[in-house]
Design an enzyme around this catalytic site. Sequence first.
Site: not given
Ligand code: KDG
Length: 314
Positions: A257, A255
């Site tokens: 992002d 959410a």
């Molecule tokens: O914002 C979502 C991300 O947290 C998830 O897809 C995984 O990028 C990520 C992370 O490093 O936690």
Amino acid sequence: MDVVTFGETMVVLSPLTTGPLRYVQHFEKTIGGAESNVAIGLVRLGHQVSWISRLGEDEFGIYTRNFIRGEGVDTSAVMFDKRYPTGVFFKERQAAQDPKVYYYRAGSAASQMTPEDIQDHHLKDAKILHLTGITPALSESCRETVLHSIALARKHQVKVVFDPNIRLKLWSKAEAQKTLFEMASLCDVVLPGIDEGELLTGETEPEAIAEALRQNGASVVVVKLGAEGAYFQSIKESGYASGVKVEHIVDTIGAGDGFAAGLLSGFIRGWSLSEAVALGNRVGAFALTVAGDVEGYPYWSQLEQGKENKQIHR
Ligand code: KDG
């Protein structure tokens, strides 16, 4: 390119059942990575976006690149590395709560990124460089890469948008605070969640967090308040934008992002800060309705028509 972003994307294995992973027999496979989530969200809103990273030269690396490329993101600068694997993470479903996350990413290909991976030609025609606080937590060379990219963005007058995305599984609070507060001082726009703002500044109220981050160097700060929406502050505008009500929340991951994608889309369209924040709230709300990070992000045509996800959108 409208936006350039870089960072790690991993394969995500999500259990089909609730409960401890040791009892789970079946998983579904997708991808997750804050920066590629933002890239995909922006492409769906009609923008041109490049995502840069390193992936293992392995099945998961090819799958990840193909998924992101299939969404229309430019992946031509992605490098495949024979020596290191693509990162993986597992979700663990818990009844009526967000899933727990287990990373298998130490020593991944993405953690080997170096400043040479981001070059003048990647940034010189971009409008925005999007960064998260996950990348500097991956390794020393990733931290240097982030600082190098900010310097290049400055050189080419590219606006730098920074989402702290604090992941305390990757580093301690003290390390995160020090590194990310410094990084925030070099960026134009900072987008903390309320808890992240508190960790970074020691303040608890959205207004005070925004003031502290603006005194630190940012010209625009947006503090995300979950279901309550967001608080925004710049030299010209400040205020609250209310959240979008979602009846049945499946998973909140993705959410933030989605919010960033909506906000950046508003910036690229030349909208006022309050209008851009409202778009961020709308796009972020779509992510709440699905289990994966990106599957729920809307296409521009859906937003324009105010329609739900009932027809095919391009
Ligand atoms: O914002 C979502 C991300 O947290 C998830 O897809 C995984 O990028 C990520 C992370 O490093 O936690």
